[in-house]
Motif scaffolding. Structure first.
Motif, short mmCIF file in Angstrom:
data_model
loop_
_atom_site.label_atom_id
_atom_site.label_comp_id
_atom_site.label_asym_id
_atom_site.label_seq_id
_atom_site.Cartn_x
_atom_site.Cartn_y
_atom_site.Cartn_z
N VAL A 203 0.85 -1.19 0.00
CA VAL A 203 0.00 0.00 0.00
C VAL A 203 0.89 1.24 0.00
O VAL A 203 1.68 1.45 0.92
N LEU A 204 0.74 2.04 -1.04
CA LEU A 204 1.58 3.23 -1.21
C LEU A 204 0.73 4.46 -1.45
O LEU A 204 -0.35 4.39 -2.04
N THR A 205 1.21 5.61 -0.98
CA THR A 205 0.56 6.88 -1.32
C THR A 205 0.92 7.20 -2.76
O THR A 205 1.80 6.58 -3.37
N VAL A 206 0.25 8.19 -3.32
CA VAL A 206 0.55 8.57 -4.70
C VAL A 206 1.97 9.15 -4.82
O VAL A 206 2.54 9.21 -5.91
N SER A 207 2.55 9.56 -3.66
CA SER A 207 3.92 10.07 -3.67
C SER A 207 4.94 8.96 -3.47
O SER A 207 6.14 9.22 -3.43
N GLY A 208 4.45 7.71 -3.32
CA GLY A 208 5.34 6.56 -3.24
C GLY A 208 5.72 6.13 -1.84
O GLY A 208 6.58 5.26 -1.68
N LYS A 209 5.09 6.66 -0.79
CA LYS A 209 5.42 6.28 0.57
C LYS A 209 4.54 5.11 1.02
O LYS A 209 3.36 5.03 0.68
N THR A 210 5.12 4.21 1.80
CA THR A 210 4.36 3.06 2.30
C THR A 210 3.34 3.51 3.34
O THR A 210 3.57 4.47 4.09
N VAL A 211 2.22 2.82 3.37
CA VAL A 211 1.14 3.15 4.30
C VAL A 211 0.81 1.93 5.13
O VAL A 211 0.54 0.85 4.58
N ILE B 136 3.06 6.50 7.79
CA ILE B 136 3.31 6.87 6.40
C ILE B 136 4.81 7.03 6.23
O ILE B 136 5.42 7.91 6.84
N GLY B 137 5.40 6.13 5.43
CA GLY B 137 6.86 6.10 5.36
C GLY B 137 7.40 5.64 6.71
O GLY B 137 6.98 4.62 7.24
N ASP B 138 8.30 6.43 7.29
CA ASP B 138 8.89 6.09 8.60
C ASP B 138 8.24 6.85 9.75
O ASP B 138 8.69 6.74 10.89
N THR B 139 7.20 7.62 9.45
CA THR B 139 6.60 8.48 10.48
C THR B 139 5.19 8.01 10.84
O THR B 139 4.38 7.72 9.95
N GLU B 140 4.94 7.93 12.15
CA GLU B 140 3.59 7.58 12.59
C GLU B 140 2.80 8.86 12.86
O GLU B 140 3.26 9.74 13.59
N TRP B 141 1.62 8.94 12.25
CA TRP B 141 0.80 10.14 12.37
C TRP B 141 -0.50 9.81 13.12
O TRP B 141 -1.04 8.71 13.01
N ALA B 142 -1.01 10.80 13.85
CA ALA B 142 -2.31 10.69 14.51
C ALA B 142 -3.15 11.87 14.04
O ALA B 142 -2.69 13.03 14.07
N GLY B 143 -4.33 11.58 13.56
CA GLY B 143 -5.18 12.65 13.04
C GLY B 143 -6.40 12.08 12.34
O GLY B 143 -6.85 10.98 12.65
N ASN B 144 -6.90 12.81 11.37
CA ASN B 144 -8.16 12.44 10.71
C ASN B 144 -7.95 11.96 9.28
O ASN B 144 -6.93 12.27 8.65
N VAL B 145 -8.93 11.23 8.78
CA VAL B 145 -8.91 10.71 7.41
C VAL B 145 -10.14 11.20 6.69
O VAL B 145 -11.26 11.14 7.22
N GLU B 146 -9.96 11.72 5.50
CA GLU B 146 -11.07 12.16 4.66
C GLU B 146 -11.13 11.26 3.43
O GLU B 146 -10.09 10.93 2.84
N ILE B 147 -12.34 10.86 3.05
CA ILE B 147 -12.52 9.93 1.95
C ILE B 147 -13.40 10.54 0.87
O ILE B 147 -14.43 11.15 1.15
N HIS B 148 -12.96 10.38 -0.39
CA HIS B 148 -13.73 10.86 -1.54
C HIS B 148 -13.66 9.83 -2.66
O HIS B 148 -12.73 9.01 -2.70
N VAL B 149 -14.63 9.91 -3.56
CA VAL B 149 -14.58 9.07 -4.75
C VAL B 149 -13.43 9.52 -5.64
O VAL B 149 -12.62 8.72 -6.11
N ASP C 52 -4.28 25.21 5.03
CA ASP C 52 -2.98 25.77 5.40
C ASP C 52 -1.97 25.71 4.27
O ASP C 52 -0.80 26.04 4.45
N GLY C 53 -2.41 25.28 3.09
CA GLY C 53 -1.55 25.26 1.91
C GLY C 53 -0.74 23.99 1.74
O GLY C 53 0.00 23.85 0.76
N ILE C 54 -0.84 23.06 2.68
CA ILE C 54 -0.05 21.82 2.63
C ILE C 54 -0.88 20.72 1.96
O ILE C 54 -2.03 20.49 2.35
N PRO C 55 -0.33 20.05 0.96
CA PRO C 55 -1.07 18.93 0.34
C PRO C 55 -1.02 17.70 1.24
O PRO C 55 0.07 17.29 1.66
N PRO C 56 -2.16 17.12 1.59
CA PRO C 56 -2.14 15.92 2.42
C PRO C 56 -1.66 14.72 1.61
O PRO C 56 -1.79 14.70 0.38
N GLU C 57 -1.07 13.75 2.29
CA GLU C 57 -0.73 12.50 1.60
C GLU C 57 -2.03 11.86 1.11
O GLU C 57 -3.05 11.89 1.79
N THR C 58 -1.97 11.28 -0.08
CA THR C 58 -3.17 10.70 -0.69
C THR C 58 -2.95 9.23 -1.02
O THR C 58 -1.90 8.85 -1.56
#
Length: 438
Positions: A22-30, A53-66, A101-107
């Motif tokens: 499982v990879l993000t569109v930027s190529g990082k493992t999920v 995501i990659g080597d970093t563990e994140w805590a937060g929210n997930v948004e889902i779209h078609v 905030d101008g930052i693209p979220p990992e997708t």
């Protein structure tokens, strides 16, 4: 059929996608450590997720779209509430987006990871024109899972009754006896005349009935008069004429206003269920069960509860009539065994469960559930149809659960929220289907 977000929420929630590579569109493992809590209110779809995501563990929210571009369509790029989105999950990645905030979220593009037959099964359920969406599949759900789901539905159905009882209790300013009186009256309407019976009880306070409990003719006159059934100018039979005369006096004494007689439904109803018969029976019950709520709370034996409705002191007139001035062959003027069970199921369990919730005492909740487990399953068109599909109800708890499922899941095609739909779709995980489901 357009793919709805709901199915993607379902897939994400139960991880019904391939978890390999499982990879993000930027190529990082999920790696999903916690999918988050499903949010049905405003804001991101899943809250408090934990994702590496990659080597970093994140805590937060997930948004889902078609589609990824739906982020902009829904104007999340202007909403600070979405700045804590750590992963944007989409079925199709069609363009890059940014948070407020101008930052693209990992997708994460989920489309390639979801087995096509899962979506096919969902579309099949949604597109079907059967009595219930899973009509051809429900027999294949393991009995244990089905039993667990039905147990949840029993509680859900009782909870819905709690809400209705509490609304009524508020209207009656916390008076449980008055609330129980109106609730029981509504149950005597047996669905078709439930609203009319409620109007009748509201128009005739329990206190007025209690004042005349030692005078059966007065109680009968009050109920039939308030039902609007004594407004005729001329009756042929002595009994309705007597009631009419008695009611004339009582109406003035208590300043009563009857309901409109047109609210009562007689069409397509068996004579034994005519509202005239049910009013006569309810009047008889109220003659000796003035404090009905206290009696329900104080008595634990099912046999005692049933006995209240058995051998009611109904006037003999109703052994030869179903309506005023209309003779009929001799028949019983008593509630049948099935009708008594329905009253116990719909009225008494609702009061017990609601009262237990109100005072925070689980003993009353257990009593309500135990009563449903003691009584036989209801016999109606819905339960018979489920039986034909291989889903059998042995006790009232089962039939109540099936009625809840039909009304609030099957009829509304809420298969993604239904335990049966969950089992049928989850079998398709990772593209491995149980052949017995086809």
């Amino acid at each position: 059929m357009t793919l709805p977000e709901d199915i993607l929420h379902f897939v994400w929630r139960y991880r019904l996608y391939s978890t390999r590579h499982v990879l993000t569109v930027s190529g990082k493992t999920v790696t999903v450590l916690d999918a988050g809590m499903y949010n049905r209110d405003a804001g991101p779809d899943f809250l408090g997720a934990r994702i590496r995501i990659g080597d970093t563990e994140w805590a937060g929210n997930v948004e889902i779209h078609v589609r990824a571009s739906d982020w902009d369509v829904h104007r999340h790029q202007f909403d600070r509430a979405y700045n804590n989105v750590i992963l944007h999950v989409v079925y199709e990645y069609d363009r890059a987006i940014k948070r407020e905030d101008g930052i693209p979220p990992e997708t994460l593009e989920l489309g390639p990871l979801v087995p096509k037959n899962i979506l096919g099964r969902y579309r099949e359920l949604m597109a079907g024109r059967h009595w219930i969406p899973c009509e051809r599949r429900i027999h294949a759900v393991p009995s244990f899972q089905l039993s667990q789901w039905l147990s949840r539905l029993v509680i859900e159905r009782l909870e819905r009754r709690v809400s209705a009882v509490f609304d009524l209790l508020t209207q009656q300013k916390g008076d449980w006896e008055e609330t129980c009186y109106i609730w029981m009256a509504r149950s005597f309407g047996f669905k078709v005349n439930a609203q009319a019976f409620e109007q009748l009880a509201r128009s005739l306070p329990r206190g007025v009935v209690a004042k005349h409990k030692d005078h059966p003719a007065a109680v009968e006159a009050l109920f039939f008069g308030q039902a609007g059934m004594l407004e005729r100018v001329n009756f042929s039979d002595d009994y309705p004429r007597m009631l009419q005369q008695e009611y004339g006096y009582l109406r003035k004494l208590h300043a009563l206003t009857p309901v409109d007689a047109t609210v009562w439904k007689f069409m397509r109803i068996r004579p034994a269920n005519f509202p005239t018969m049910r009013i006569a029976q309810f009047a008889a019950l109220c003659q000796y069960a003035v404090h009905l709520f206290s009696a329900i709370i104080d008595n634990k034996e099912v046999a005692v509860l049933k006995a209240w409705f058995d051998k009611l002191p109904v006037h003999p007139y109703w052994q030869r009539h179903y309506r005023f001035d209309t003779p009929a062959p001799a028949h019983s003027n008593q509630l049948g065994a099935q009708a008594i069970d329905v009253l116990l199921i719909n009225a008494i369990t609702g009061i017990l469960f609601a009262y237990g919730k109100y005072i925070g005492k689980e003993a009353y909740l257990y009593r309500a559930i135990a009563l449903l487990e003691h009584l036989k399953a209801e016999d109606n068109a819905v339960i018979r149809r489920f039986s034909a599909l291989g889903v059998h109800a042995e006790q009232a708890a089962d039939s109540q659960a099936l009625l809840q499922m039909k009304a609030y899941y099957c009829d509304r095609k809420k298969c993604l929220d239904c335990g049966v739909g969950l089992q049928l779709i989850k079998t398709m995980r990772d593209g491995k289907a149980d052949s017995s489901l086809f």
